[in-house]
Design an enzyme around this catalytic site. Structure first.
Site, mmCIF file in Angstrom:
data_model
loop_
_atom_site.group_PDB
_atom_site.id
_atom_site.type_symbol
_atom_site.label_atom_id
_atom_site.label_comp_id
_atom_site.label_asym_id
_atom_site.label_seq_id
_atom_site.Cartn_x
_atom_site.Cartn_y
_atom_site.Cartn_z
ATOM 1 N N PHE A 174 0.813 -1.220 0.000
ATOM 2 C CA PHE A 174 0.000 0.000 0.000
ATOM 3 C C PHE A 174 0.846 1.269 0.000
ATOM 4 O O PHE A 174 0.291 2.365 -0.053
ATOM 5 C CB PHE A 174 -0.860 0.079 1.278
ATOM 6 C CG PHE A 174 -1.814 -1.053 1.474
ATOM 7 C CD1 PHE A 174 -3.029 -1.070 0.815
ATOM 8 C CD2 PHE A 174 -1.512 -2.101 2.323
ATOM 9 C CE1 PHE A 174 -3.930 -2.109 1.008
ATOM 10 C CE2 PHE A 174 -2.398 -3.146 2.526
ATOM 11 C CZ PHE A 174 -3.610 -3.150 1.867
ATOM 12 N N ALA A 175 2.177 1.105 0.177
ATOM 13 C CA ALA A 175 3.004 2.289 0.440
ATOM 14 C C ALA A 175 3.098 3.162 -0.816
ATOM 15 O O ALA A 175 3.833 2.838 -1.747
ATOM 16 C CB ALA A 175 4.403 1.841 0.866
ATOM 17 N N TYR B 146 -0.868 10.367 -10.802
ATOM 18 C CA TYR B 146 -1.163 9.327 -9.817
ATOM 19 C C TYR B 146 -1.591 8.042 -10.539
ATOM 20 O O TYR B 146 -0.995 6.967 -10.356
ATOM 21 C CB TYR B 146 -2.250 9.810 -8.849
ATOM 22 C CG TYR B 146 -2.824 8.706 -8.010
ATOM 23 C CD1 TYR B 146 -2.010 7.948 -7.179
ATOM 24 C CD2 TYR B 146 -4.188 8.400 -8.060
ATOM 25 C CE1 TYR B 146 -2.535 6.912 -6.420
ATOM 26 C CE2 TYR B 146 -4.718 7.372 -7.307
ATOM 27 C CZ TYR B 146 -3.890 6.629 -6.491
ATOM 28 O OH TYR B 146 -4.408 5.601 -5.757
ATOM 29 N N PHE C 221 -12.205 1.687 -6.281
ATOM 30 C CA PHE C 221 -12.994 2.877 -6.592
ATOM 31 C C PHE C 221 -12.976 3.769 -5.341
ATOM 32 O O PHE C 221 -11.910 3.956 -4.776
ATOM 33 C CB PHE C 221 -14.354 2.453 -7.169
ATOM 34 C CG PHE C 221 -14.192 2.037 -8.617
ATOM 35 C CD1 PHE C 221 -13.397 0.938 -8.957
ATOM 36 C CD2 PHE C 221 -14.708 2.785 -9.647
ATOM 37 C CE1 PHE C 221 -13.147 0.589 -10.290
ATOM 38 C CE2 PHE C 221 -14.475 2.445 -10.984
ATOM 39 C CZ PHE C 221 -13.697 1.348 -11.296
ATOM 40 N N ASN D 7 8.169 7.885 -5.285
ATOM 41 C CA ASN D 7 7.648 7.040 -4.201
ATOM 42 C C ASN D 7 6.873 5.838 -4.748
ATOM 43 O O ASN D 7 7.063 4.709 -4.290
ATOM 44 C CB ASN D 7 6.745 7.891 -3.292
ATOM 45 C CG ASN D 7 6.463 7.209 -1.965
ATOM 46 O OD1 ASN D 7 7.178 6.296 -1.553
ATOM 47 N ND2 ASN D 7 5.401 7.627 -1.313
ATOM 48 N N PHE E 29 -18.247 20.403 -5.833
ATOM 49 C CA PHE E 29 -17.353 20.807 -6.933
ATOM 50 C C PHE E 29 -18.026 20.584 -8.285
ATOM 51 O O PHE E 29 -17.802 19.571 -8.944
ATOM 52 C CB PHE E 29 -16.040 20.022 -6.867
ATOM 53 C CG PHE E 29 -15.211 20.280 -5.635
ATOM 54 C CD1 PHE E 29 -15.300 21.480 -4.937
ATOM 55 C CD2 PHE E 29 -14.315 19.317 -5.171
ATOM 56 C CE1 PHE E 29 -14.517 21.719 -3.807
ATOM 57 C CE2 PHE E 29 -13.529 19.537 -4.041
ATOM 58 C CZ PHE E 29 -13.638 20.750 -3.359
HETATM 59 N N1 UFG Z 1 -16.078 16.485 -3.909
HETATM 60 C C1 UFG Z 1 -16.849 17.601 -3.676
HETATM 61 N N2 UFG Z 1 -16.507 18.393 -2.614
HETATM 62 C C2 UFG Z 1 -15.457 18.125 -1.785
HETATM 63 C C3 UFG Z 1 -14.680 16.963 -2.041
HETATM 64 C C4 UFG Z 1 -15.017 16.155 -3.115
HETATM 65 O O1 UFG Z 1 -17.801 17.899 -4.391
HETATM 66 O O2 UFG Z 1 -15.217 18.911 -0.872
HETATM 67 C C5 UFG Z 1 -16.451 15.601 -5.017
HETATM 68 C C6 UFG Z 1 -15.350 15.395 -6.030
HETATM 69 O O3 UFG Z 1 -15.359 16.422 -6.982
HETATM 70 C C7 UFG Z 1 -15.708 14.032 -6.604
HETATM 71 C C8 UFG Z 1 -16.389 13.300 -5.432
HETATM 72 O O4 UFG Z 1 -16.738 14.321 -4.509
HETATM 73 O O5 UFG Z 1 -16.636 14.181 -7.626
HETATM 74 C C9 UFG Z 1 -15.479 12.300 -4.734
HETATM 75 O O6 UFG Z 1 -14.245 12.961 -4.456
HETATM 76 P P1 UFG Z 1 -13.088 12.297 -3.585
HETATM 77 O O7 UFG Z 1 -11.963 13.274 -3.516
HETATM 78 O O8 UFG Z 1 -13.661 11.785 -2.312
HETATM 79 O O9 UFG Z 1 -12.675 11.032 -4.442
HETATM 80 P P2 UFG Z 1 -12.169 10.943 -5.964
HETATM 81 O O10 UFG Z 1 -13.294 10.306 -6.728
HETATM 82 O O11 UFG Z 1 -11.615 12.188 -6.490
HETATM 83 O O12 UFG Z 1 -10.909 10.013 -5.763
HETATM 84 C C10 UFG Z 1 -10.975 8.645 -5.704
HETATM 85 C C11 UFG Z 1 -9.793 8.113 -4.901
HETATM 86 C C12 UFG Z 1 -8.506 8.408 -5.622
HETATM 87 C C13 UFG Z 1 -8.606 7.890 -7.031
HETATM 88 C C14 UFG Z 1 -9.781 8.488 -7.727
HETATM 89 C C15 UFG Z 1 -9.947 7.928 -9.108
HETATM 90 O O13 UFG Z 1 -9.763 8.702 -3.639
HETATM 91 O O14 UFG Z 1 -7.456 7.769 -4.967
HETATM 92 O O15 UFG Z 1 -10.960 8.162 -7.004
HETATM 93 O O16 UFG Z 1 -10.566 8.863 -9.921
HETATM 94 F F1 UFG Z 1 -7.507 8.207 -7.723
#
Ligand code: UFG
Length: 328
Positions: free
Chosen positions: A72-73, A140, A168, A91, A207
Site C-alpha cells: 500500500f506504500a 497518480y 474505486f 515514491n 465541486f
Molecule cells: N467532492 C466535492 N466536494 C469536496 C470533495 C469532493 O464535491 O469537498 C467531489 C469530487 O469532486 C468528486 C467526489 O466528490 O466528484 C469524490 O471525491 P473524492 O476526492 O472523495 O474522491 P475521488 O473520486 O476524487 O478520488 C478517488 C480516490 C482516488 C482515485 C480516484 C480515481 O480517492 O485515490 O478516485 O478517480 F484516484
C-alpha cells in the site's frame, strides 16, 4: 508471514486488522510520511523505514520468513500528483521497483497491491470492466498503471505473481471505531462532509453542478474499507492456491452523486449540513462505477456494506470517537 508495506495508512491498517483477526502473522513497513502510529496493530511487528531503501528491505526480508507482500506504500492524491508528479514517480514507481528487486533477491513470489480507478481516466463504458482502455488523466493514475505493467514483466521474467486491485471510492472505518480515515490535508468527500456536523467546517462545497449526470454532480462508486480489506486477504489466498496473476476492480457497482452523498449524510447524522456549489475540481471524471463481477467470481468476494448509509454510519462512528484523528 505477510509483509504489509504502508500498514500504518488508512487502507493498510484496516487490512492488517483483518489479517490478524484471521490468525496471520504480520510485519509492517511504514515510513510514517502519511501513516499514523496510532493506526498500528499491537500484534504486528513494525519496521520503521522506507521501501526505497534497499539495505533496509534486505534486513526486513532477511530477518523474517515472508511468504507474500501486500503493498500500500504510495502517495495517492490526484491533485497533489498534478502539482508534484516526480514525487509520485519516485515514491510509487521507484519505490515499487526497489521492493520488487528485493522480493526477487529473497525469493518472495507473491504480491497484492493497490491500484486505482484512476488508471482508466475518462471511462469508455459504465460500469467499467478490467479490460476497458486505460488512459490515466493524472500522474497518480499513470504511476499506478506503470506499476501494473512492471509487475506483468516481473511475472514473465521472475515468476513473481501479482494481484492488482483497482479500488474505486474507499470510505468508512473499522467497526470498533478505533481506526479510520485521517488524512492531512483531507480531500475526500465523506470525511469533509462529516466535518460539518463535527463543527470543523461551516458547509460542504460541491465541486461542479453542471456535469452530464442526473443531478449535475459527479457520481462515484463507494466501497467500504472492511470489504476492501477482505478482498486483499482473498487475493493472497488466491495467489497461494492458484499462483496466477490478475487484475480486479473493487466497487459496489452502484453510483451515488455528490448531492446524494450529502443527503445520505444528513439522514445519518441528523444535521442539516449546508452545501454550496463551487467550481469543478480539475481532473474529475463525471461518473465512475465499477463492475466487480470478476472479483466476485474469481476471488469469491462479497461486499457486506452495500448501503451508502451504512458506509457513512461507520465513518461517522470513527469521527465521533476520534474527532481529531490519531494525533489527538
Ligand atoms: N467532492 C466535492 N466536494 C469536496 C470533495 C469532493 O464535491 O469537498 C467531489 C469530487 O469532486 C468528486 C467526489 O466528490 O466528484 C469524490 O471525491 P473524492 O476526492 O472523495 O474522491 P475521488 O473520486 O476524487 O478520488 C478517488 C480516490 C482516488 C482515485 C480516484 C480515481 O480517492 O485515490 O478516485 O478517480 F484516484
Amino acid at each position: 508471514m505477510i509483509l504489509v508495506c504502508g500498514g500504518a495508512g488508512y487502507i493498510g491498517s484496516h487490512t492488517v486488522y483483518e489479517l490478524i483477526d484471521r490468525g496471520e502473522e504480520v510485519i509492517i513497513v511504514d515510513n510514517f510520511q502519511t501513516g499514523h502510529r496510532g493506526a498500528l496493530h499491537p500484534k504486528a511487528k513494525l519496521y520503521d523505514g522506507d521501501i526505497r531503501d534497499k539495505d533496509f528491505l534486505d534486513k526486513v526480508f532477511g530477518e523474517n520468513n515472508i511468504d507474500a507482500v501486500i503493498h500500500f506504500a504510495a502517495n495517492s492524491l490526484v491533485g497533489d500528483s498534478m502539482e508534484s508528479p516526480l514525487k509520485y514517480y519516485d515514491n510509487n514507481l521507484y519505490g515499487t521497483l526497489v521492493l520488487l528487486k528485493a522480493m526477487n533477491r529473497h525469493g518472495v513470489k507473491k504480491i497484492v497491491f493497490s491500484s486505482t480507478a484512476a488508471v482508466y481516466g475518462e471511462p469508455e463504458n459504465i460500469p467499467i470492466v478490467e479490460t476497458d482502455k486505460t488512459e490515466p488523466t493524472n500522474p497518480y493514475g499513470e504511476t499506478k498503471l506503470a506499476m501494473e505493467k512492471m509487475f506483468k514483466w516481473a511475472d514473465t521474467a521472475h515468476d513473481i505473481k501479482y494481484i492488482s486491485l483497482r479500488y474505486f471510492n474507499v470510505a468508512g472505518a473499522h467497526e470498533s471505531g478505533e481506526i479510520g480515515e485521517d488524512h492531512n490535508p483531507e480531500t475526500h468527500l465523506i470525511p469533509l462532509i462529516l466535518q460539518v456536523p463535527l463543527g470543523k467546517r461551516d458547509f460542504i462545497s460541491i465541486f461542479g453542478e453542471n456535469y452530464d449526470t442526473t443531478d449535475g454532480t459527479c457520481i462515484r462508486d463507494y466501497i467500504h474499507i472492511t470489504d476492501l480489506a477482505d478482498a486483499h486477504i482473498l487475493a493472497v489466498e488466491k495467489l497461494r492456491k492458484d499462483k496466477i496473476s490478475s487484475i480486479y476492480n473493487l466497487g459496489n457497482g452502484e453510483g451515488f452523486s455528490v448531492k446524494e452523498m450529502i443527503e445520505a449524510s444528513r439522514s445519518v447524522t441528523g444535521h442539516p449540513i449546508p452545501a454550496r456549489i463551487s467550481e469543478r475540481r480539475p481532473g474529475d471524471p463525471a461518473k465512475l462505477i465499477a463492475s466487480s463481477e470478476r472479483a466476485k467470481k474469481e476471488l469469491g468476494w462479497k461486499p457486506k456494506f452495500t448501503s451508502v448509509e451504512d458506509i457513512i454510519k461507520s465513518a461517522w462512528k470513527w469521527h465521533q470517537n476520534k474527532p481529531k484523528g490519531f494525533e489527538a
